[in-house]
Scaffold this active site. Structure first.
Site, short mmCIF file in Angstrom:
data_model
loop_
_atom_site.label_atom_id
_atom_site.label_comp_id
_atom_site.label_asym_id
_atom_site.label_seq_id
_atom_site.Cartn_x
_atom_site.Cartn_y
_atom_site.Cartn_z
N CYS A 1 1.28 8.00 -1.83
CA CYS A 1 2.28 8.54 -2.75
C CYS A 1 1.68 9.30 -3.93
CB CYS A 1 3.23 7.44 -3.21
SG CYS A 1 4.80 8.06 -3.86
N GLU B 1 5.68 4.20 2.48
CA GLU B 1 5.08 3.26 1.53
C GLU B 1 5.96 2.02 1.36
OE1 GLU B 1 3.36 3.44 -3.07
OE2 GLU B 1 4.90 4.86 -2.42
N LYS C 1 -4.53 2.19 -3.28
CA LYS C 1 -4.01 3.34 -4.03
C LYS C 1 -4.79 3.54 -5.32
CE LYS C 1 0.55 5.10 -5.52
NZ LYS C 1 1.99 4.75 -5.47
#
Length: 284
Positions: A153, A43, A116
């Site tokens: 993540c 990331e 995300k």
């Protein structure tokens, strides 16, 4: 479709973005020489993890999805090396900002992007200051190699994300990651918990899971963090088949058998026996 040979990876990052990009290109090139056809970088790999503190100057790192230097650079690399590359980047869209991944196929075509969905807000992980919640929805991408789903993540901790992508046909789930120490409590070590939750995604959905984390010490506005690496590849039964250590840069690779994956999912009936009628809660 061909059988995927996937690689997780990890590098330490400096404020020399060209150095970070060149380092990433080198390990991709090395991996492709060994047959890798899907390569996952971590990331926000082009810079240190700036989200450890709140500082308006870091918004200058964001770039639009179109005419994006980073995406264009790795599109050329993907085409040259015939490798699928999910590329993490800080996205600016008008007056909104997102933590995003561009999906680049092995011919260099940019298939689209994922934003995300789950944005953390904890000491050292001040992401709500920088990123709006993603509005792309969970997606599955049909690449030249296989169907992949990509989360980012904090998305790793939510089983709904993994299940949705599996239901949409993903063979592999890929998670670029930046996770390490907790500045408010140095006794906390989340590595085992982090790996366990992903092993559950793999086993419950019978898909391969690949996670690439960053490594190294980073100091940002007096916030010091250590990123613990341990990038890994998990097979469809939840077994860790490849794992890196806490401080070595590079990659680890593993070959999946697509036909075997698909047969096992069919035989177990995990999707056949789902009871969607029972998975909602009545609110009175």
């Amino acid at each position: 479709m061909v059988n995927p040979i996937v690689a997780c990876s990890q590098i330490s990052c400096s404020w020399d973005q060209d150095e970070n990009i060149n380092k990433a290109e080198k390990i991709i090139t090395d991996a492709v020489k060994e047959g890798v056809n899907i390569f996952l970088l971590q990331e926000l790999f082009s810079s240190p993890y700036f989200c450890s503190s709140q500082d308006p100057k870091f918004f200058k790192l964001a770039q639009p999805f179109e005419n994006n230097y980073l995406i264009e650079k790795f599109s050329k690399i993907a085409s040259k090396l015939s490798v699928v590359l999910p590329i993490s980047f800080f996205e600016k869209d008008k007056n909104s900002y997102y933590n995003s991944v561009a999906i680049i196929d092995s011919n260099g075509e940019v298939l689209g992007k994922y934003r995300k969905s789950h944005i953390p807000q904890n000491p050292g992980y001040e992401e709500k200051y920088y990123f709006s919640p993603g509005n792309s929805g969970f997606k599955v991408w049909e690449t030249s190699v296989c169907k992949i789903g990509v989360g980012i993540c904090w998305d790793q901790w939510f089983p709904e994300c993994a299940r949705f992508m599996a239901l949409e046909g993903a063979d592999l789930l890929l998670y670029p990651t930046a996770i390490g120490s907790e500045p408010q409590d140095p006794t906390i070590d989340s590595k085992n918990h982090w790996q366990t939750v992903m092993r559950g995604h793999a086993a419950a959905n019978m898909v391969g899971v690949i996670a690439s984390n960053r490594i190294g010490d980073e100091l940002n506005n007096n916030v010091k963090m250590n990123f613990y690496g341990h990038s890994l590849i998990i097979n469809e039964t939840g077994e860790v088949v490849k794992e890196m250590n806490s401080d070595k840069e590079g990659y680890a690779s593993y070959a999946f058998d697509l036909e075997s994956l698909q047969n096992k999912r069919s035989e177990w009936g995990l999707f056949r026996d789902r009871r969607e009628d029972l998975y909602t809660t009545a609110i009175n």
